[in-house]
Scaffold this motif. Structure first.
Motif, mmCIF file in Angstrom:
data_model
loop_
_atom_site.group_PDB
_atom_site.id
_atom_site.type_symbol
_atom_site.label_atom_id
_atom_site.label_comp_id
_atom_site.label_asym_id
_atom_site.label_seq_id
_atom_site.Cartn_x
_atom_site.Cartn_y
_atom_site.Cartn_z
ATOM 1 N N VAL A 84 0.831 -1.208 0.000
ATOM 2 C CA VAL A 84 0.000 0.000 0.000
ATOM 3 C C VAL A 84 0.861 1.252 0.000
ATOM 4 O O VAL A 84 0.538 2.237 -0.663
ATOM 5 N N LYS A 85 1.981 1.218 0.719
ATOM 6 C CA LYS A 85 2.853 2.391 0.768
ATOM 7 C C LYS A 85 3.421 2.744 -0.605
ATOM 8 O O LYS A 85 3.798 3.877 -0.844
ATOM 9 N N LYS A 86 3.448 1.783 -1.517
ATOM 10 C CA LYS A 86 3.960 2.038 -2.864
ATOM 11 C C LYS A 86 2.914 2.677 -3.775
ATOM 12 O O LYS A 86 3.256 3.174 -4.842
ATOM 13 N N LEU A 87 1.649 2.636 -3.378
ATOM 14 C CA LEU A 87 0.584 3.210 -4.206
ATOM 15 C C LEU A 87 0.644 4.728 -4.160
ATOM 16 O O LEU A 87 1.036 5.320 -3.153
ATOM 17 N N ASN A 88 0.235 5.361 -5.238
ATOM 18 C CA ASN A 88 0.297 6.808 -5.360
ATOM 19 C C ASN A 88 -1.104 7.368 -5.654
ATOM 20 O O ASN A 88 -1.449 7.562 -6.826
ATOM 21 N N PRO A 89 -1.912 7.616 -4.608
ATOM 22 C CA PRO A 89 -3.231 8.191 -4.862
ATOM 23 C C PRO A 89 -3.080 9.604 -5.427
ATOM 24 O O PRO A 89 -2.231 10.371 -4.986
ATOM 25 N N VAL A 90 -3.906 9.916 -6.434
ATOM 26 C CA VAL A 90 -3.825 11.223 -7.090
ATOM 27 C C VAL A 90 -5.217 11.823 -7.269
ATOM 28 O O VAL A 90 -6.222 11.123 -7.260
ATOM 29 N N GLN A 91 -5.232 13.133 -7.433
ATOM 30 C CA GLN A 91 -6.434 13.841 -7.851
ATOM 31 C C GLN A 91 -6.196 14.265 -9.294
ATOM 32 O O GLN A 91 -5.088 14.632 -9.670
ATOM 33 N N PHE A 92 -7.239 14.194 -10.110
ATOM 34 C CA PHE A 92 -7.063 14.490 -11.524
ATOM 35 C C PHE A 92 -8.373 14.984 -12.119
ATOM 36 O O PHE A 92 -9.437 14.876 -11.499
ATOM 37 N N ASP A 93 -8.298 15.511 -13.312
ATOM 38 C CA ASP A 93 -9.469 15.914 -14.083
ATOM 39 C C ASP A 93 -9.600 14.978 -15.277
ATOM 40 O O ASP A 93 -8.627 14.741 -16.002
ATOM 41 N N TRP A 94 -10.802 14.470 -15.495
ATOM 42 C CA TRP A 94 -11.071 13.645 -16.672
ATOM 43 C C TRP A 94 -11.020 14.527 -17.914
ATOM 44 O O TRP A 94 -11.607 15.614 -17.933
ATOM 45 N N LYS A 95 -10.337 14.091 -18.941
ATOM 46 C CA LYS A 95 -10.206 14.875 -20.168
ATOM 47 C C LYS A 95 -11.552 15.108 -20.841
ATOM 48 O O LYS A 95 -11.808 16.196 -21.348
#
Length: 98
Positions: A19-30
Motif C-alpha cells: 500500500v505504501k507504494k501506491l500513489n493516490p492522485v487527484q485528476f481531471d477527466w479529459k
C-alpha cells in the motif's frame, strides 16, 4: 465469495509495504473536466499489484482499475498497522510505568 468455490487459500502478505507504494492522485477527466480521485493504472502495476488492473501501459486498449479488488489489500494493510499501533502503545505504557 463462498469458500466452497475457492482452493489454495493463503493469507495476504506485505499489505502495508504494498500500500505504501501506491500513489493516490487527484485528476481531471479529459472528456468531462470532472475532478476525481484515484490511481494511474500503470503505477499500480509498478507497485506490484496486478489483480485489479487490466491492460498494459501504452497498449492499444486503455488500462482500467477495478477498485473493488483492491479492498483486500487495504484491509490487510490496516490490520498490519493495527498490530504496529498496539505494539507501540504497549511500549509507551511500559515506559510510563503503567
Amino acid at each position: 465469495s463462498d469458500y466452497r468455490l475457492k482452493e489454495n487459500v493463503q493469507p495476504l502478505e506485505n499489505g502495508l509495504d504494498r500500500v505504501k507504494k501506491l500513489n493516490p492522485v487527484q485528476f481531471d477527466w479529459k472528456e468531462s473536466g470532472e475532478t476525481s480521485e484515484g490511481f494511474l493504472a500503470h503505477e499500480i502495476q509498478e507497485a506490484g499489484w496486478y489483480e485489479g488492473v487490466s491492460g498494459v501501459k501504452d497498449g492499444e486498449d486503455m488500462q482500467s482499475v477495478d477498485y473493488g479488488r483492491i479492498t483486500p489489500l487495504l484491509v490487510k494493510a490496516i490490520q498490519e498497522q493495527q498490530v504496529l499501533i498496539e505494539q507501540l502503545q504497549a511500549e509507551v505504557a511500559l515506559l510510563k510505568g503503567e
